[in-house]
Design a protein around this motif. Structure first.
Motif, PDB file in Angstrom:
ATOM      1  N   ARG A 154       3.441  -2.571  10.194  1.00 12.74           N
ATOM      2  CA  ARG A 154       4.443  -2.078   9.230  1.00 12.74           C
ATOM      3  C   ARG A 154       4.620  -2.903   8.059  1.00 12.74           C
ATOM      4  O   ARG A 154       5.828  -3.193   7.700  1.00 12.74           O
ATOM      5  CB  ARG A 154       5.623  -1.759  10.285  1.00 12.74           C
ATOM      6  N   ILE A 155       3.620  -3.122   7.214  1.00 14.78           N
ATOM      7  CA  ILE A 155       3.843  -3.810   6.220  1.00 14.78           C
ATOM      8  C   ILE A 155       3.376  -3.130   4.882  1.00 14.78           C
ATOM      9  O   ILE A 155       3.465  -3.272   3.810  1.00 14.78           O
ATOM     10  CB  ILE A 155       2.574  -5.129   6.099  1.00 14.78           C
ATOM     11  N   GLY A 156       3.896  -1.811   4.913  1.00 13.63           N
ATOM     12  CA  GLY A 156       3.585  -0.729   3.887  1.00 13.63           C
ATOM     13  C   GLY A 156       2.437  -0.079   3.563  1.00 13.63           C
ATOM     14  O   GLY A 156       2.406   0.570   2.587  1.00 13.63           O
ATOM     15  N   LEU A 157       1.193  -0.432   4.386  1.00 10.55           N
ATOM     16  CA  LEU A 157       0.108   0.184   4.195  1.00 10.55           C
ATOM     17  C   LEU A 157       0.185   1.658   4.363  1.00 10.55           C
ATOM     18  O   LEU A 157       0.373   2.217   5.490  1.00 10.55           O
ATOM     19  CB  LEU A 157      -0.861  -0.500   4.953  1.00 10.55           C
ATOM     20  N   LYS A 158      -0.092   2.305   3.150  1.00  8.16           N
ATOM     21  CA  LYS A 158      -0.017   3.885   3.276  1.00  8.16           C
ATOM     22  C   LYS A 158      -1.446   4.618   3.679  1.00  8.16           C
ATOM     23  O   LYS A 158      -1.700   5.584   4.609  1.00  8.16           O
ATOM     24  CB  LYS A 158       0.542   4.504   2.178  1.00  8.16           C
ATOM     25  N   ARG A 159      -2.081   4.020   2.672  1.00 13.02           N
ATOM     26  CA  ARG A 159      -3.907   4.681   2.878  1.00 13.02           C
ATOM     27  C   ARG A 159      -4.548   3.460   2.607  1.00 13.02           C
ATOM     28  O   ARG A 159      -4.432   2.440   1.902  1.00 13.02           O
ATOM     29  CB  ARG A 159      -3.888   5.668   1.769  1.00 13.02           C
ATOM     30  N   TYR A 160      -5.846   3.755   3.073  1.00 12.02           N
ATOM     31  CA  TYR A 160      -6.864   2.642   2.849  1.00 12.02           C
ATOM     32  C   TYR A 160      -8.291   3.170   2.812  1.00 12.02           C
ATOM     33  O   TYR A 160      -8.408   4.432   3.426  1.00 12.02           O
ATOM     34  CB  TYR A 160      -6.764   1.290   3.887  1.00 12.02           C
TER      35      TYR A 160
ATOM     36  N   LEU B 113      -3.978  -4.731  -8.039  1.00 14.93           N
ATOM     37  CA  LEU B 113      -4.591  -4.107  -8.917  1.00 14.93           C
ATOM     38  C   LEU B 113      -3.654  -3.315  -9.880  1.00 14.93           C
ATOM     39  O   LEU B 113      -2.503  -2.817  -9.425  1.00 14.93           O
ATOM     40  CB  LEU B 113      -5.723  -3.257  -8.573  1.00 14.93           C
ATOM     41  N   GLY B 114      -4.239  -2.967 -11.225  1.00 12.52           N
ATOM     42  CA  GLY B 114      -3.389  -1.727 -11.761  1.00 12.52           C
ATOM     43  C   GLY B 114      -4.099  -0.660 -11.867  1.00 12.52           C
ATOM     44  O   GLY B 114      -5.327  -0.899 -11.813  1.00 12.52           O
ATOM     45  N   GLY B 115      -3.478   0.381 -11.868  1.00  9.94           N
ATOM     46  CA  GLY B 115      -4.360   1.676 -11.797  1.00  9.94           C
ATOM     47  C   GLY B 115      -4.057   2.458 -10.458  1.00  9.94           C
ATOM     48  O   GLY B 115      -2.847   2.626  -9.820  1.00  9.94           O
ATOM     49  N   GLY B 116      -5.267   3.196 -10.073  1.00  2.24           N
ATOM     50  CA  GLY B 116      -4.776   4.058  -8.864  1.00  2.24           C
ATOM     51  C   GLY B 116      -4.428   3.282  -7.477  1.00  2.24           C
ATOM     52  O   GLY B 116      -3.618   3.915  -6.724  1.00  2.24           O
ATOM     53  N   TYR B 117      -4.835   2.287  -7.182  1.00  6.30           N
ATOM     54  CA  TYR B 117      -4.621   1.462  -5.980  1.00  6.30           C
ATOM     55  C   TYR B 117      -4.006   0.370  -6.364  1.00  6.30           C
ATOM     56  O   TYR B 117      -3.904  -0.075  -7.061  1.00  6.30           O
ATOM     57  CB  TYR B 117      -6.008   1.303  -5.192  1.00  6.30           C
ATOM     58  N   ASP B 118      -3.262  -0.092  -5.210  1.00  2.88           N
ATOM     59  CA  ASP B 118      -2.446  -1.214  -5.416  1.00  2.88           C
ATOM     60  C   ASP B 118      -3.050  -2.612  -5.067  1.00  2.88           C
ATOM     61  O   ASP B 118      -2.825  -3.639  -5.651  1.00  2.88           O
ATOM     62  CB  ASP B 118      -1.183  -1.074  -4.186  1.00  2.88           C
TER      63      ASP B 118
ATOM     64  N   SER C 102       5.395   2.506  -0.660  1.00  2.00           N
ATOM     65  CA  SER C 102       6.469   2.239  -1.558  1.00  2.00           C
ATOM     66  C   SER C 102       6.157   1.075  -2.767  1.00  2.00           C
ATOM     67  O   SER C 102       5.268   0.349  -2.521  1.00  2.00           O
ATOM     68  CB  SER C 102       7.904   1.874  -0.824  1.00  2.00           C
ATOM     69  N   HIS C 103       6.555   1.187  -3.898  1.00  2.00           N
ATOM     70  CA  HIS C 103       6.090   0.368  -5.101  1.00  2.00           C
ATOM     71  C   HIS C 103       7.411  -0.443  -5.589  1.00  2.00           C
ATOM     72  O   HIS C 103       7.603  -0.838  -6.615  1.00  2.00           O
ATOM     73  CB  HIS C 103       5.617   1.138  -6.091  1.00  2.00           C
TER      74      HIS C 103
END
Length: 165
Positions: free
Chosen positions: A132-138, A103-108, A78-79
């Protein structure tokens, strides 16, 4: 230093200290062409202004023991502002996370992680996912060889006299 300009001597002090943090006050004064007392006063002013965050040793981890350096591109699920804040607060709790940049761009975020081995890195990732800190993908990028890691660019090239507010 609020409202003061960084002059050539201030820049010289910062440049020398960024390369040689353990230099004596006398040697520093000589290197920047000042007497000891004015050099010391400038140094204290730079520290009080927050321009010098600390003095550290550059430790050769590979000579101490096994370690792995990993860069991680992280994407949140979530952003919303509170999600970014929660993630950033969580990063402070993990000593293995030695750097974290938004970061700005594709990854956070870009994370720098240093652990004993890949298994320790995976345990950290498992903890981050369970937290559960909101990490969707890495996405994991393991460093295979350090080519250059000087820490800072040449300060004298970056720091031209400017007003600090």
């Amino acid at each position: 230093m609020k409202g003061h300009l960084l002059d050539d001597r201030d820049i010289a002090i910062l440049t020398v200290l960024s390369r040689e943090g353990r230099i004596s006050k006398t040697d520093l004064a000589q290197r920047v062409n000042l007497s000891v007392t004015p050099c010391w006063q400038r140094l204290k002013r730079l520290e009080q202004a927050g321009l010098i965050r600390g003095y550290r040793a550059d430790v050769a981890l590979n000579k101490i023991g096994a370690n792995v350096v990993v860069f991680v591109m992280a994407e949140l699920d979530s952003h919303k502002a509170e999600n970014f804040q929660a993630f950033e607060r969580a990063m402070d709790r993990y000593e293995e996370v030695t750097g974290c940049w938004a970061l700005g761009g594709g990854y956070d975020y870009l994370l720098q992680v240093i652990t004993r081995d890949v298994a320790s890195y995976q345990a950290l990732i498992d903890d981050l996912l369970a937290a559960r800190i909101g990490l969707k993908r890495y996405f994991t990028y393991i460093v295979t060889k350090e080519v250059k890691a000087s820490g800072l660019p040449p300060l004298d090239a970056l720091l031209r006299p400017k007003r600090i507010d």
